[in-house]
Design a protein around this motif. Structure first.
Motif, mmCIF file in Angstrom:
data_model
loop_
_atom_site.group_PDB
_atom_site.id
_atom_site.type_symbol
_atom_site.label_atom_id
_atom_site.label_comp_id
_atom_site.label_asym_id
_atom_site.label_seq_id
_atom_site.Cartn_x
_atom_site.Cartn_y
_atom_site.Cartn_z
ATOM 1 N N GLN A 296 0.345 -1.061 -0.033
ATOM 2 C CA GLN A 296 -0.099 0.042 0.450
ATOM 3 C C GLN A 296 1.029 1.123 0.205
ATOM 4 O O GLN A 296 0.437 2.582 0.647
ATOM 5 C CB GLN A 296 -0.601 -0.321 1.251
ATOM 6 N N TYR A 297 1.938 1.318 -0.701
ATOM 7 C CA TYR A 297 2.963 2.746 -1.212
ATOM 8 C C TYR A 297 2.394 2.851 -2.593
ATOM 9 O O TYR A 297 2.303 2.365 -3.434
ATOM 10 C CB TYR A 297 4.051 2.153 -0.737
ATOM 11 N N ASP A 298 2.969 4.054 -2.398
ATOM 12 C CA ASP A 298 3.366 4.499 -4.279
ATOM 13 C C ASP A 298 4.832 4.962 -4.957
ATOM 14 O O ASP A 298 5.520 5.294 -3.632
ATOM 15 C CB ASP A 298 1.526 5.043 -4.240
ATOM 16 N N ILE A 299 5.030 5.807 -5.862
ATOM 17 C CA ILE A 299 5.861 5.899 -5.948
ATOM 18 C C ILE A 299 7.160 7.486 -4.557
ATOM 19 O O ILE A 299 7.874 7.408 -4.325
ATOM 20 C CB ILE A 299 6.592 6.720 -7.586
ATOM 21 N N ALA A 300 5.195 8.156 -5.143
ATOM 22 C CA ALA A 300 5.865 9.360 -4.491
ATOM 23 C C ALA A 300 6.625 8.502 -2.550
ATOM 24 O O ALA A 300 7.394 9.248 -1.827
ATOM 25 C CB ALA A 300 5.268 10.040 -3.526
ATOM 26 N N ASP A 301 6.250 7.656 -2.271
ATOM 27 C CA ASP A 301 7.089 6.982 -1.042
ATOM 28 C C ASP A 301 7.858 6.520 -0.927
ATOM 29 O O ASP A 301 8.781 5.972 0.165
ATOM 30 C CB ASP A 301 5.772 6.036 -0.434
ATOM 31 N N LEU A 302 8.698 6.259 -1.728
ATOM 32 C CA LEU A 302 10.365 5.505 -2.594
ATOM 33 C C LEU A 302 11.064 6.710 -2.021
ATOM 34 O O LEU A 302 11.086 7.387 -1.076
ATOM 35 C CB LEU A 302 10.282 4.928 -3.677
#
Length: 159
Positions: A69-75
């Motif tokens: 439940q993460y997206d690219i902005a969370d890398l």
């Protein structure tokens, strides 16, 4: 923005008053915020659980994006911080505490002992066994929800 009262009323309509009261007064700890843990946290938050305690030591990696439940902005962000932010987008009224720590035999009871329910969502069988054994031996009233992936469901899990 939806108000707290509007959100609560929607949950009461979905679950009924009794179930909503149980969920909204529940506290659940989640050990491991990968493919299993991040998804169960999101489901519990959307269901209306009142408090989540998120525990992991890792950062979001590009290889996590297809199942977590993460997206690219969370890398590169701590999973505890990223998941808290993502959950709050769907349920801004939930109480979330988190610990960025690697769970081991020495700290498991201290981290999870105050919770009646712990969702174990570690990747490795030996870590699963360590947590289960620590909770069973040191946290008498705590219930453990064991979650498995094909990587962990092997012969090395001994409880």
């Amino acid at each position: 923005m939806i108000t707290f009262e509007e959100y609560e009323n929607a949950l009461k309509q979905r679950h009924g008053e009794r179930i909503h009261n149980i969920l909204s007064h529940s506290s659940v700890a989640i050990a491991g915020l990968g493919g299993l843990g991040s998804n169960i946290a999101m489901y519990l938050a959307r269901a209306g659980v009142g408090h989540l305690h998120l525990v992991d030591f890792d950062k979001v990696d590009i290889t996590n994006l297809n199942r977590q439940q993460y997206d690219i902005a969370d890398l590169g962000t701590l999973k505890t911080d990223a998941l808290t932010k993502n959950i709050k987008r769907f349920n801004p009224f939930i109480e979330i505490t988190s610990q960025c720590v690697k769970v081991n035999e020495d700290n498991a009871a201290e981290i999870f002992g105050g919770y009646k329910i712990v969702c174990e969502a570690f990747d490795k069988a030996e870590n699963k066994a360590m947590l289960v054994n620590s909770i069973l031996s040191e946290c008498g009233d705590t219930k453990i929800c064991l979650l498995y992936t094909s990587d962990a469901a092997d012969d090395s899990l001994r409880v």
